[in-house]
Write a protein that holds these residues in place. Structure first.
Motif, PDB file in Angstrom:
ATOM      1  N   UNK A   1      26.864   9.065   8.410  1.00 18.95           N
ATOM      2  CA  UNK A   1      26.364   9.396   9.618  1.00 18.95           C
ATOM      3  C   UNK A   1      25.317  11.214   8.575  1.00 18.95           C
ATOM      4  N   UNK A   2      25.916  11.465   8.325  1.00 20.80           N
ATOM      5  CA  UNK A   2      25.303  12.966   7.631  1.00 20.80           C
ATOM      6  C   UNK A   2      24.261  12.201   6.605  1.00 20.80           C
ATOM      7  N   UNK A   3      24.613  11.420   5.765  1.00 23.59           N
ATOM      8  CA  UNK A   3      24.551  10.740   4.492  1.00 23.59           C
ATOM      9  C   UNK A   3      22.462   9.913   5.486  1.00 23.59           C
ATOM     10  N   UNK A   4      23.154   9.481   6.263  1.00 20.77           N
ATOM     11  CA  UNK A   4      22.049   8.374   6.912  1.00 20.77           C
ATOM     12  C   UNK A   4      21.226   9.351   7.249  1.00 20.77           C
ATOM     13  N   UNK A   5      21.739  10.402   8.901  1.00 29.51           N
ATOM     14  CA  UNK A   5      20.446  11.378   8.410  1.00 29.51           C
ATOM     15  C   UNK A   5      19.786  12.248   8.550  1.00 29.51           C
ATOM     16  N   UNK A   6      20.162  11.883   6.978  1.00 27.13           N
ATOM     17  CA  UNK A   6      19.700  13.386   5.348  1.00 27.13           C
ATOM     18  C   UNK A   6      18.916  12.609   5.455  1.00 27.13           C
ATOM     19  N   UNK A   7      19.101  11.525   4.346  1.00 27.93           N
ATOM     20  CA  UNK A   7      18.586  10.605   3.176  1.00 27.93           C
ATOM     21  C   UNK A   7      17.700   9.555   3.805  1.00 27.93           C
ATOM     22  N   UNK A   8      17.604   8.718   4.538  1.00 26.54           N
ATOM     23  CA  UNK A   8      16.671   7.855   5.819  1.00 26.54           C
ATOM     24  C   UNK A   8      15.572   8.626   6.015  1.00 26.54           C
ATOM     25  N   UNK A   9      15.378  10.161   7.129  1.00 24.96           N
ATOM     26  CA  UNK A   9      14.541  10.587   7.339  1.00 24.96           C
ATOM     27  C   UNK A   9      13.714  11.205   5.699  1.00 24.96           C
ATOM     28  N   UNK A  10      14.575  11.780   5.303  1.00 23.47           N
ATOM     29  CA  UNK A  10      14.101  11.945   3.909  1.00 23.47           C
ATOM     30  C   UNK A  10      13.177  10.533   3.270  1.00 23.47           C
TER      31      UNK A  10
ATOM     32  N   UNK B   1      11.616   8.924   3.721  1.00 23.37           N
ATOM     33  CA  UNK B   1      10.643   7.558   4.652  1.00 23.37           C
ATOM     34  C   UNK B   1       9.159   8.838   3.884  1.00 23.37           C
ATOM     35  N   UNK B   2       9.427  10.513   4.402  1.00 23.49           N
ATOM     36  CA  UNK B   2       8.701  11.371   4.244  1.00 23.49           C
ATOM     37  C   UNK B   2       8.350  11.402   2.530  1.00 23.49           C
ATOM     38  N   UNK B   3       9.548  11.628   1.798  1.00 23.73           N
ATOM     39  CA  UNK B   3       9.212  11.560  -0.147  1.00 23.73           C
ATOM     40  C   UNK B   3       7.920  11.364  -0.723  1.00 23.73           C
ATOM     41  N   UNK B   4       6.961  10.137  -0.080  1.00 21.62           N
ATOM     42  CA  UNK B   4       6.076   9.787  -0.401  1.00 21.62           C
ATOM     43  C   UNK B   4       4.330  10.644  -0.193  1.00 21.62           C
ATOM     44  N   UNK B   5       4.794  11.375   0.730  1.00 20.62           N
ATOM     45  CA  UNK B   5       3.969  12.307   1.301  1.00 20.62           C
ATOM     46  C   UNK B   5       3.751  13.778   0.611  1.00 20.62           C
ATOM     47  N   UNK B   6       4.937  14.137   0.478  1.00 14.70           N
ATOM     48  CA  UNK B   6       5.268  15.612   0.160  1.00 14.70           C
ATOM     49  C   UNK B   6       5.563  15.996  -1.462  1.00 14.70           C
ATOM     50  N   UNK B   7       5.864  13.711  -2.750  1.00 17.55           N
ATOM     51  CA  UNK B   7       5.356  13.874  -3.545  1.00 17.55           C
ATOM     52  C   UNK B   7       4.067  13.540  -4.319  1.00 17.55           C
ATOM     53  N   UNK B   8       3.333  12.806  -3.467  1.00 18.23           N
ATOM     54  CA  UNK B   8       1.656  13.908  -3.774  1.00 18.23           C
ATOM     55  C   UNK B   8       1.142  14.799  -3.228  1.00 18.23           C
TER      56      UNK B   8
ATOM     57  N   UNK C   1       0.985  -1.305  -0.525  1.00 18.40           N
ATOM     58  CA  UNK C   1      -0.174   0.006  -0.143  1.00 18.40           C
ATOM     59  C   UNK C   1       1.049   0.945   0.291  1.00 18.40           C
ATOM     60  N   UNK C   2       0.647   2.114  -0.772  1.00 24.61           N
ATOM     61  CA  UNK C   2       0.925   3.773  -0.257  1.00 24.61           C
ATOM     62  C   UNK C   2       1.332   4.215   1.248  1.00 24.61           C
ATOM     63  N   UNK C   3       2.535   4.589   2.008  1.00 31.01           N
ATOM     64  CA  UNK C   3       3.246   4.897   1.206  1.00 31.01           C
ATOM     65  C   UNK C   3       3.973   3.554   0.444  1.00 31.01           C
ATOM     66  N   UNK C   4       4.279   2.710   1.253  1.00 30.77           N
ATOM     67  CA  UNK C   4       5.664   1.638   1.772  1.00 30.77           C
ATOM     68  C   UNK C   4       5.739   1.429   0.434  1.00 30.77           C
ATOM     69  N   UNK C   5       4.529   1.064  -0.955  1.00 26.26           N
ATOM     70  CA  UNK C   5       5.334   0.794  -2.418  1.00 26.26           C
ATOM     71  C   UNK C   5       6.249   1.842  -2.764  1.00 26.26           C
ATOM     72  N   UNK C   6       6.319   3.477  -2.377  1.00 23.59           N
ATOM     73  CA  UNK C   6       6.886   4.456  -3.281  1.00 23.59           C
ATOM     74  C   UNK C   6       8.662   4.352  -2.717  1.00 23.59           C
ATOM     75  N   UNK C   7       8.157   4.047  -1.132  1.00 24.89           N
ATOM     76  CA  UNK C   7       9.643   4.556  -0.513  1.00 24.89           C
ATOM     77  C   UNK C   7      10.545   3.492   0.124  1.00 24.89           C
ATOM     78  N   UNK C   8       9.691   2.229  -0.502  1.00 22.08           N
ATOM     79  CA  UNK C   8      10.433   1.440  -0.247  1.00 22.08           C
ATOM     80  C   UNK C   8      11.634   1.423  -0.700  1.00 22.08           C
ATOM     81  N   UNK C   9      11.928   1.394  -1.907  1.00 24.01           N
ATOM     82  CA  UNK C   9      13.498   1.105  -2.698  1.00 24.01           C
ATOM     83  C   UNK C   9      14.407   2.749  -2.622  1.00 24.01           C
ATOM     84  N   UNK C  10      13.897   3.699  -2.051  1.00 19.75           N
ATOM     85  CA  UNK C  10      15.415   4.333  -1.448  1.00 19.75           C
ATOM     86  C   UNK C  10      15.566   3.668   0.306  1.00 19.75           C
ATOM     87  N   UNK C  11      14.486   3.437   0.411  1.00 20.84           N
ATOM     88  CA  UNK C  11      14.755   2.270   2.105  1.00 20.84           C
ATOM     89  C   UNK C  11      15.859   1.678   2.300  1.00 20.84           C
TER      90      UNK C  11
END
Length: 240
Positions: free
Chosen positions: A207-216, A218-225, A172-182
Motif C-alpha cells: 500500500x505504501x509503495x503504491x501510494x508513493x510511487x504511482x502519484x510521483x 505520474x508527475x515525474x515528467x513534469x518535474x524533470x522538465x 506524446x509528452x508526458x505519457x511517453x515519459x511516465x509510461x515505463x514506470x507506471x
C-alpha cells in the motif's frame, strides 16, 4: 517445522513474477545493447558494461533467490543474500556515475535540457537503494516486509529498463515519459491482489509503495522538465 514452512507461504507469486519481470528486462535491451554489441555497430565504454553486468546479475540473483524460497531452501537463500548486498553496493555508485556521464554527453551534444532525464536516474536508483536496504534490515525480523521491499526494489529497476521500448512509441509528452514506470507500478496492483488472497488485506509495504510511487511517477515528467529541476541538477550532479 512451522518456522521452516512459513517463509515458503505464498512464495509462488514472487517466484513467477520474478521470472516474468526478469524476462521483460532482458527483452528490453536487444536494440540498444545486445545487437549493437554483437554486430560491433556501437562501442560501449567499460562503465556501460559494468553497469549492465551488475544490474543483470542482481536481477538474475533475485530470480534465483525467489526460486530457492519457493523450494524451501532458506539456508542457501540467506547465504546468497550476501552476494545481493555486494552487487547492490556496486550498483548504486555505478548508476550515479552513469547518470553523470550520460548528462555530460547530452550537454556536449547540445541537447536541450541535458539534465531532464537525470531525474529519473537519481530517483530510480535512490528508491532501489532505500527499498533494498530496508529489505535487508527486515530479513531477520519480518519476512513479509522483506519480500515486498525486495519486490519494490526490483520494480525500480524494471521501469528504467522497459523505457527502452516505450520511448520508441509515438506517444506524446508526458505519457511517453511516465509510461515505463507506471507499467512497473501496475505490478504493485497485482501484488495487492496477491496480498488480499494470502493475507486477507493489502500489506503496508504494498500500500505504501503504491501510494508513493504511482502519484510521483505520474508527475515525474513534469518535474524533470521543470526549470527548477534543470537549474539545481547541474549542481546536484557535480557539474558546477
Amino acid at each position: 517445522m512451522i518456522q521452516q514452512a512459513l517463509p515458503a507461504r505464498g512464495s509462488r507469486f514472487f517466484a513467477i513474477s520474478a521470472m516474468a519481470i526478469a524476462a521483460l528486462v532482458v527483452l528490453s535491451f536487444p536494440l540498444t545493447y545486445f545487437l549493437p554489441l554483437l554486430t560491433g555497430r556501437t562501442s560501449f565504454a567499460l562503465l556501460a558494461h559494468l553497469h549492465g553486468l551488475t544490474f543483470f546479475a542482481w536481477t538474475g540473483l533475485y530470480v534465483v533467490q525467489t526460486q530457492l524460497v519457493r523450494r524451501g531452501n532458506i539456508r542457501l537463500h540467506r547465504e546468497l543474500g550476501i552476494a545481493g548486498v555486494a552487487l547492490a553496493g556496486a550498483m548504486v555508485p555505478l548508476a550515479l556515475w552513469m547518470a553523470v556521464t550520460a548528462a555530460a554527453a547530452r550537454e556536449a551534444n547540445g541537447i536541450a535540457r541535458p539534465f531532464e532525464f537525470s531525474l529519473y536516474n537519481v530517483i530510480d536508483i535512490s528508491m532501489f537503494a532505500v527499498a533494498f536496504g530496508w529489505a535487508v534490515y527486515e530479513a531477520q525480523r519480518r519476512i513479509e516486509w522483506h519480500r515486498r521491499l525486495m519486490f519494490v526494489a526490483l520494480l525500480n529497476l524494471f521501469g528504467p529498463a522497459f523505457a527502452r521500448w516505450m520511448l520508441k512509441l509515438p506517444l506524446p509528452f508526458p505519457w511517453v515519459d511516465m509510461s515505463p514506470n507506471l507499467i512497473a507500478d501496475a505490478f504493485l496492483l497485482v501484488l495487492a491482489w496477491h496480498d488480499r488472497k494470502w493475507l486477507g488485506r493489502v500489506h503496508p509495504v504494498t500500500l505504501g509503495a503504491a501510494l508513493i510511487l504511482i502519484p510521483f511517477h505520474a508527475v515525474e515528467p513534469l518535474i524533470a522538465r521543470s526549470a527548477a529541476w534543470n537549474a539545481i541538477a547541474p549542481t546536484l550532479l557535480g557539474f558546477w
